[in-house]
Design a protein around this motif. Structure first.
Motif, PDB file in Angstrom:
ATOM      1  N   ARG A  35     128.938 -14.169 -54.433  1.00  0.00           N
ATOM      2  CA  ARG A  35     127.941 -13.170 -53.638  1.00  0.00           C
ATOM      3  C   ARG A  35     127.326 -12.366 -54.692  1.00  0.00           C
ATOM      4  N   SER A  36     125.950 -11.683 -54.291  1.00  0.00           N
ATOM      5  CA  SER A  36     125.508 -11.098 -55.423  1.00  0.00           C
ATOM      6  C   SER A  36     126.055  -9.770 -55.467  1.00  0.00           C
ATOM      7  N   ALA A  37     126.000  -8.717 -56.647  1.00  0.00           N
ATOM      8  CA  ALA A  37     126.345  -7.697 -56.755  1.00  0.00           C
ATOM      9  C   ALA A  37     125.791  -6.448 -55.712  1.00  0.00           C
ATOM     10  N   SER A  38     124.532  -6.767 -55.379  1.00  0.00           N
ATOM     11  CA  SER A  38     123.724  -5.840 -54.386  1.00  0.00           C
ATOM     12  C   SER A  38     124.520  -6.033 -53.017  1.00  0.00           C
ATOM     13  N   THR A  39     124.797  -7.345 -52.658  1.00  0.00           N
ATOM     14  CA  THR A  39     125.799  -7.448 -51.432  1.00  0.00           C
ATOM     15  C   THR A  39     126.937  -6.650 -51.378  1.00  0.00           C
ATOM     16  N   ILE A  40     127.719  -6.622 -52.413  1.00  0.00           N
ATOM     17  CA  ILE A  40     128.982  -5.858 -52.774  1.00  0.00           C
ATOM     18  C   ILE A  40     128.506  -4.282 -52.713  1.00  0.00           C
ATOM     19  N   SER A  41     127.562  -4.167 -53.145  1.00  0.00           N
ATOM     20  CA  SER A  41     127.268  -2.512 -53.265  1.00  0.00           C
ATOM     21  C   SER A  41     126.839  -2.130 -51.794  1.00  0.00           C
ATOM     22  N   ARG A  42     126.101  -2.707 -51.091  1.00  0.00           N
ATOM     23  CA  ARG A  42     125.732  -2.613 -49.656  1.00  0.00           C
ATOM     24  C   ARG A  42     126.935  -2.543 -48.916  1.00  0.00           C
ATOM     25  N   GLU A  43     127.985  -3.416 -49.022  1.00  0.00           N
ATOM     26  CA  GLU A  43     129.133  -3.237 -48.185  1.00  0.00           C
ATOM     27  C   GLU A  43     129.929  -2.198 -48.529  1.00  0.00           C
ATOM     28  N   LEU A  44     130.254  -1.815 -49.711  1.00  0.00           N
ATOM     29  CA  LEU A  44     130.953  -0.724 -50.078  1.00  0.00           C
ATOM     30  C   LEU A  44     130.209   0.545 -49.497  1.00  0.00           C
ATOM     31  N   GLY A  45     128.985   0.864 -49.644  1.00  0.00           N
ATOM     32  CA  GLY A  45     128.158   1.778 -49.061  1.00  0.00           C
ATOM     33  C   GLY A  45     128.361   1.906 -47.534  1.00  0.00           C
ATOM     34  N   ARG A  46     128.069   0.725 -47.010  1.00  0.00           N
ATOM     35  CA  ARG A  46     128.216   0.816 -45.443  1.00  0.00           C
ATOM     36  C   ARG A  46     129.552   1.236 -44.769  1.00  0.00           C
ATOM     37  N   ASN A  47     130.493   0.566 -45.754  1.00  0.00           N
ATOM     38  CA  ASN A  47     131.940   0.752 -44.985  1.00  0.00           C
ATOM     39  C   ASN A  47     132.894   1.416 -45.821  1.00  0.00           C
ATOM     40  N   GLY A  48     132.393   2.172 -47.189  1.00  0.00           N
ATOM     41  CA  GLY A  48     133.770   2.722 -47.802  1.00  0.00           C
ATOM     42  C   GLY A  48     133.600   4.175 -48.097  1.00  0.00           C
ATOM     43  N   SER A  49     132.852   4.952 -47.169  1.00  0.00           N
ATOM     44  CA  SER A  49     132.693   6.285 -47.192  1.00  0.00           C
ATOM     45  C   SER A  49     133.592   6.899 -46.187  1.00  0.00           C
ATOM     46  N   PRO A  50     134.166   8.060 -46.799  1.00  0.00           N
ATOM     47  CA  PRO A  50     135.067   8.735 -45.729  1.00  0.00           C
ATOM     48  C   PRO A  50     134.143   9.179 -44.745  1.00  0.00           C
ATOM     49  N   THR A  51     134.891   9.426 -43.584  1.00  0.00           N
ATOM     50  CA  THR A  51     134.146  10.007 -42.410  1.00  0.00           C
ATOM     51  C   THR A  51     135.040  11.134 -41.857  1.00  0.00           C
ATOM     52  N   ARG A  52     134.791  11.669 -40.650  1.00  0.00           N
ATOM     53  CA  ARG A  52     135.606  12.847 -40.013  1.00  0.00           C
ATOM     54  C   ARG A  52     137.055  12.289 -39.800  1.00  0.00           C
ATOM     55  N   HIS A  53     137.056  10.853 -39.464  1.00  0.00           N
ATOM     56  CA  HIS A  53     138.297  10.179 -38.755  1.00  0.00           C
ATOM     57  C   HIS A  53     139.039   9.260 -39.737  1.00  0.00           C
ATOM     58  N   TRP A  54     138.344   9.127 -40.798  1.00  0.00           N
ATOM     59  CA  TRP A  54     138.700   8.195 -42.043  1.00  0.00           C
ATOM     60  C   TRP A  54     138.708   8.818 -43.223  1.00  0.00           C
ATOM     61  N   ARG A  55     139.759   9.233 -44.078  1.00  0.00           N
ATOM     62  CA  ARG A  55     139.576   9.922 -45.378  1.00  0.00           C
ATOM     63  C   ARG A  55     139.918   9.038 -46.337  1.00  0.00           C
ATOM     64  N   GLY A  56     140.277   7.937 -46.173  1.00  0.00           N
ATOM     65  CA  GLY A  56     140.370   6.716 -47.299  1.00  0.00           C
ATOM     66  C   GLY A  56     139.072   6.317 -47.928  1.00  0.00           C
ATOM     67  N   SER A  57     139.405   5.471 -48.845  1.00  0.00           N
ATOM     68  CA  SER A  57     138.406   4.714 -49.254  1.00  0.00           C
ATOM     69  C   SER A  57     138.232   3.436 -48.721  1.00  0.00           C
ATOM     70  N   TYR A  58     137.586   2.318 -49.276  1.00  0.00           N
ATOM     71  CA  TYR A  58     137.187   1.046 -48.813  1.00  0.00           C
ATOM     72  C   TYR A  58     138.530   0.300 -48.252  1.00  0.00           C
TER      73      TYR A  58
END
Length: 120
Positions: A35-58
Motif C-alpha cells: 500500500r502507499s504511505a498515504s493510505t497508511i497515514s490516512r488510516e492512522l489519522g482516521r482511527n488512531g487519535s484518542p477520543t473521549r472514550h478511547w485514550r489509547g493509540s492506534y
C-alpha cells in the motif's frame, strides 16, 4: 481509468498496528502491505487519535470496527433521520421563517448547533 482501491482488511490493520509498535515508518509499513504511505497515514489519522472514550493509540481491531461502523452510517439528510426535527422545521417554514432564523432559534433554545441553514 483510475486505479482500483480496496478497503483495508482486518489483517492489514493489525499489521499496521504491529508495525507502528515496532517503530516502523509509514513508508516501511506501506511497502510491507503493498500500500502507499498515504493510505497508511490516512488510516492512522482516521482511527488512531484518542477520543473521549478511547485514550489509547492506534489499535488494528478497534480501527476495523470503526471503519465498519462508518460504512454502515446512515448518510441520509439529517431531517430524514430525525422526524421530530423535521416536523419542527416544517412548522417554522410554514410560518414564513427563513432557514437562517430557524437554525439560530434552535441553537439558542438548545445551547448548541442543532442543524445548519444549509441542511434545512
Amino acid at each position: 481509468m483510475g486505479t482500483l482501491y480496496e478497503q483495508l482488511s482486518l489483517r492489514e490493520r493489525v499489521e499496521i498496528d504491529i508495525g507502528r509498535r515496532k517503530g516502523l515508518s509509514m513508508q516501511a509499513i506501506g511497502q510491507m502491505l503493498g500500500r502507499s504511505a498515504s493510505t497508511i497515514s490516512r488510516e492512522l489519522g482516521r482511527n488512531g487519535s484518542p477520543t473521549r472514550h478511547w485514550r489509547g493509540s492506534y489499535d488494528g481491531e478497534r480501527a476495523d470496527g470503526l471503519a465498519a461502523r462508518r460504512r454502515r452510517w446512515d448518510a441520509r439528510h439529517k431531517l430524514a433521520r430525525q422526524p421530530a426535527l423535521a416536523i419542527t422545521v416544517r412548522d417554522y417554514l410554514a410560518m414564513g421563517w427563513s432557514p437562517e432564523i430557524i437554525a439560530g432559534r434552535l441553537a439558542r433554545q438548545h445551547g448548541c448547533t442543532i442543524i445548519s441553514p444549509e441542511s434545512i
